[in-house]
Design a protein around this motif. Structure first.
Motif, PDB file in Angstrom:
ATOM      1  N   UNK A  48       0.775  -1.340   0.151  1.00 19.44           N
ATOM      2  CA  UNK A  48      -0.026  -0.060   0.047  1.00 19.44           C
ATOM      3  C   UNK A  48       0.881   1.437  -0.016  1.00 19.44           C
ATOM      4  N   UNK A  49       0.354   2.443   0.107  1.00 24.82           N
ATOM      5  CA  UNK A  49       0.871   3.645   0.055  1.00 24.82           C
ATOM      6  C   UNK A  49       1.590   3.736   1.224  1.00 24.82           C
ATOM      7  N   UNK A  50       2.904   4.409   1.185  1.00 29.71           N
ATOM      8  CA  UNK A  50       3.862   4.625   2.305  1.00 29.71           C
ATOM      9  C   UNK A  50       4.484   3.591   2.869  1.00 29.71           C
ATOM     10  N   UNK A  51       4.468   2.408   2.119  1.00 26.41           N
ATOM     11  CA  UNK A  51       5.378   1.191   2.233  1.00 26.41           C
ATOM     12  C   UNK A  51       6.546   0.899   1.228  1.00 26.41           C
ATOM     13  N   UNK A  52       7.149   2.090   0.731  1.00 23.14           N
ATOM     14  CA  UNK A  52       8.247   1.978  -0.045  1.00 23.14           C
ATOM     15  C   UNK A  52       9.314   1.275   0.474  1.00 23.14           C
ATOM     16  N   UNK A  53       9.800   1.303   1.894  1.00 20.13           N
ATOM     17  CA  UNK A  53      10.897   0.882   2.664  1.00 20.13           C
ATOM     18  C   UNK A  53      10.664  -0.416   2.553  1.00 20.13           C
ATOM     19  N   UNK A  54       9.501  -0.888   2.831  1.00 19.00           N
ATOM     20  CA  UNK A  54       8.999  -2.612   2.805  1.00 19.00           C
ATOM     21  C   UNK A  54       9.475  -3.084   1.337  1.00 19.00           C
ATOM     22  N   UNK A  55       8.857  -2.494   0.231  1.00 16.54           N
ATOM     23  CA  UNK A  55       9.217  -2.887  -0.856  1.00 16.54           C
ATOM     24  C   UNK A  55      10.757  -2.889  -1.270  1.00 16.54           C
ATOM     25  N   UNK A  56      11.343  -1.710  -0.926  1.00 19.46           N
ATOM     26  CA  UNK A  56      12.900  -1.941  -1.291  1.00 19.46           C
ATOM     27  C   UNK A  56      13.634  -2.979  -0.390  1.00 19.46           C
ATOM     28  N   UNK A  58      12.192  -5.750   0.466  1.00 21.31           N
ATOM     29  CA  UNK A  58      11.972  -7.293  -0.125  1.00 21.31           C
ATOM     30  C   UNK A  58      12.662  -7.207  -1.613  1.00 21.31           C
ATOM     31  N   UNK A  59      12.708  -6.360  -2.211  1.00 22.97           N
ATOM     32  CA  UNK A  59      13.585  -6.347  -3.588  1.00 22.97           C
ATOM     33  C   UNK A  59      15.004  -6.838  -3.244  1.00 22.97           C
ATOM     34  N   UNK A  60      15.579  -6.284  -2.288  1.00 19.11           N
ATOM     35  CA  UNK A  60      17.009  -6.507  -1.714  1.00 19.11           C
ATOM     36  C   UNK A  60      17.357  -7.959  -1.188  1.00 19.11           C
ATOM     37  N   UNK A  61      16.264  -8.436  -0.517  1.00 15.60           N
ATOM     38  CA  UNK A  61      16.253  -9.387   0.181  1.00 15.60           C
ATOM     39  C   UNK A  61      16.006 -10.823  -0.439  1.00 15.60           C
ATOM     40  N   UNK A  62      14.779 -10.767  -1.358  1.00 13.76           N
ATOM     41  CA  UNK A  62      14.570 -12.133  -1.599  1.00 13.76           C
ATOM     42  C   UNK A  62      13.757 -12.034  -3.404  1.00 13.76           C
ATOM     43  N   UNK A  63      13.282 -10.822  -3.668  1.00 11.19           N
ATOM     44  CA  UNK A  63      12.393 -10.737  -5.030  1.00 11.19           C
ATOM     45  C   UNK A  63      13.424 -10.459  -5.908  1.00 11.19           C
ATOM     46  N   UNK A  64      14.352  -9.475  -5.613  1.00  5.77           N
ATOM     47  CA  UNK A  64      15.412  -9.108  -6.707  1.00  5.77           C
ATOM     48  C   UNK A  64      14.534  -7.730  -7.568  1.00  5.77           C
ATOM     49  N   UNK A  65      15.437  -7.442  -8.552  1.00  4.15           N
ATOM     50  CA  UNK A  65      14.966  -6.345  -9.387  1.00  4.15           C
ATOM     51  C   UNK A  65      15.635  -6.376 -10.685  1.00  4.15           C
ATOM     52  N   UNK A  66      15.198  -5.892 -11.716  1.00  2.61           N
ATOM     53  CA  UNK A  66      15.742  -5.557 -13.103  1.00  2.61           C
ATOM     54  C   UNK A  66      15.924  -7.357 -13.756  1.00  2.61           C
ATOM     55  N   UNK A  67      17.393  -7.513 -13.858  1.00  5.53           N
ATOM     56  CA  UNK A  67      17.519  -8.744 -14.509  1.00  5.53           C
ATOM     57  C   UNK A  67      17.581  -9.866 -13.693  1.00  5.53           C
ATOM     58  N   UNK A  68      17.705  -9.673 -12.403  1.00  2.00           N
ATOM     59  CA  UNK A  68      17.421 -10.623 -11.423  1.00  2.00           C
ATOM     60  C   UNK A  68      16.142 -11.208 -11.216  1.00  2.00           C
ATOM     61  N   UNK A  69      15.271 -10.316 -11.346  1.00  4.76           N
ATOM     62  CA  UNK A  69      13.755 -10.670 -11.262  1.00  4.76           C
ATOM     63  C   UNK A  69      13.395 -11.310 -12.364  1.00  4.76           C
ATOM     64  N   UNK A  70      13.977 -10.893 -13.582  1.00  2.00           N
ATOM     65  CA  UNK A  70      13.610 -11.682 -14.874  1.00  2.00           C
ATOM     66  C   UNK A  70      14.282 -13.071 -14.833  1.00  2.00           C
ATOM     67  N   UNK A  71      15.311 -13.223 -14.414  1.00  2.00           N
ATOM     68  CA  UNK A  71      16.017 -14.377 -14.283  1.00  2.00           C
ATOM     69  C   UNK A  71      15.494 -15.431 -13.578  1.00  2.00           C
ATOM     70  N   UNK A  72      14.738 -14.910 -12.532  1.00  2.00           N
ATOM     71  CA  UNK A  72      14.118 -15.748 -11.610  1.00  2.00           C
ATOM     72  C   UNK A  72      12.821 -16.381 -12.378  1.00  2.00           C
ATOM     73  N   UNK A  73      12.163 -15.427 -13.043  1.00  2.00           N
ATOM     74  CA  UNK A  73      11.051 -15.603 -13.962  1.00  2.00           C
ATOM     75  C   UNK A  73      11.406 -16.739 -14.861  1.00  2.00           C
ATOM     76  N   UNK A  74      12.499 -16.650 -15.574  1.00  2.00           N
ATOM     77  CA  UNK A  74      12.929 -17.369 -16.803  1.00  2.00           C
ATOM     78  C   UNK A  74      13.303 -18.727 -16.307  1.00  2.00           C
ATOM     79  N   UNK A  75      14.165 -19.005 -15.290  1.00  2.44           N
ATOM     80  CA  UNK A  75      14.917 -19.944 -14.893  1.00  2.44           C
ATOM     81  C   UNK A  75      13.918 -20.937 -13.916  1.00  2.44           C
ATOM     82  N   UNK A  76      13.382 -20.185 -12.839  1.00  2.00           N
ATOM     83  CA  UNK A  76      12.649 -20.958 -11.742  1.00  2.00           C
ATOM     84  C   UNK A  76      11.154 -20.851 -12.320  1.00  2.00           C
ATOM     85  N   UNK A  77      10.798 -20.147 -13.137  1.00  2.00           N
ATOM     86  CA  UNK A  77       9.442 -20.177 -13.036  1.00  2.00           C
ATOM     87  C   UNK A  77       8.552 -19.492 -11.991  1.00  2.00           C
TER      88      UNK A  77
END
Length: 267
Positions: A48-56, A58-77
């Motif tokens: 929700x709004x105001x939770x950018x720190x949470x999202x950042x 998550x991106x850093x810890x387990x979700x990834x971003x950019x090419x890392x995010x895409x790689x997780x989609x392509x290689x791990x489904x």
């Protein structure tokens, strides 16, 4: 201090899992044709709004971003997106902030017809499952809160064991008291529908739960007539009463207490 220790331990285990890796059996290979095969799971992180720190975080810890995010989609489904609606004041600074963040990261599902509000969370969960089932032909669909860290390799390996279950509902199953007092934090306006003992039916904890494709499609097809209650976890559980659904009580989805081999943890 205790939260910091928990987060450090969690990040260490997540790093170890990434090192070991997980490849879905139905996503073997690295050519372009393989990259277009159906995802194993689509994860919607309700934020929700105001939770950018949470999202950042998550991106850093387990979700990834950019090419890392895409790689997780392509290689791990494993497809992961943040899920958010729109501001009640459409087009204001809140909306523009999310649009800018999405332009930078391209990792949101923005529900244009949904207005962000705490009391509308059950409807938001319903819209996520409907949207995701329409957009991605995945084996599973998962809902996660934005204060939960997920070990996606353990998640992938666990879900792979349920591929032969066409209608499966997986989570940390629980029940609990239905509160009829309007002043209570977990007040249920429809408390009287749950009987004299006022106890909820068995349902998966709202921190994280997973539905198979058939159940997500059921939600998509019936979205206009599916009743929501005060909480998203209760609402989702109510939709499967009377259906031939396999409920899987999986302790690895109990996010309140992180343990080795667990799938998720709250921070």
């Amino acid at each position: 201090m205790e939260q910091l220790k928990k987060l450090t331990a969690l990040e260490t285990e997540l790093a170890a899992a990434k090192q070991e890796g997980f490849s879905s059996k139905h996503l073997k290979g690295t050519d372009r044709a393989d990259s277009r095969r159906k995802p194993l799971v689509v994860i919607g992180i309700l934020t929700t709004f105001g939770h950018k720190n949470n999202r950042d975080a998550i991106r850093k810890a387990w979700m990834g971003s950019g090419m890392t995010l895409k790689k997780t989609e392509n290689e791990k489904g494993i497809v992961t997106r943040f899920v958010i609606g729109r501001s009640a004041s459409r087009g204001d600074n809140l909306d523009r902030g999310i649009d800018g963040e999405n332009k930078q990261n391209n990792d949101f599902i923005i529900l244009d017809d949904h207005v962000e509000a705490v009391q509308e969370l059950p409807k938001k969960a319903k819209l996520f499952f409907a949207y995701a089932a329409d957009k991605w032909d995945a084996e599973f669909y998962a809902k996660v809160n934005d204060d939960i860290y997920v070990n996606i390799d353990t998640l992938g390996a666990t879900l792979a064991t349920h591929l032969n279950n066409p209608r499966v509902y997986i989570g940390c199953m629980k029940s609990g008291e239905v509160f009829s007092e309007p002043s209570h934090k977990w007040y249920e306006p429809d408390w009287w529908k749950f009987g004299d003992k006022k106890s909820y039916f068995r349902h998966a904890s709202g921190d994280m739960y997973v539905l198979s494709k058939a159940l997500a499609k059921f939600i998509s097809i019936n979205r206009s007539v599916l009743r929501t209650y005060a909480h998203d976890d209760v609402s989702v559980g109510s939709w499967f009463i009377g259906l031939d659904v396999k409920h899987v009580d999986e302790s690895k989805f109990c996010c309140s207490s992180w343990s080795s081999g667990g799938i998720c943890a709250g921070v």
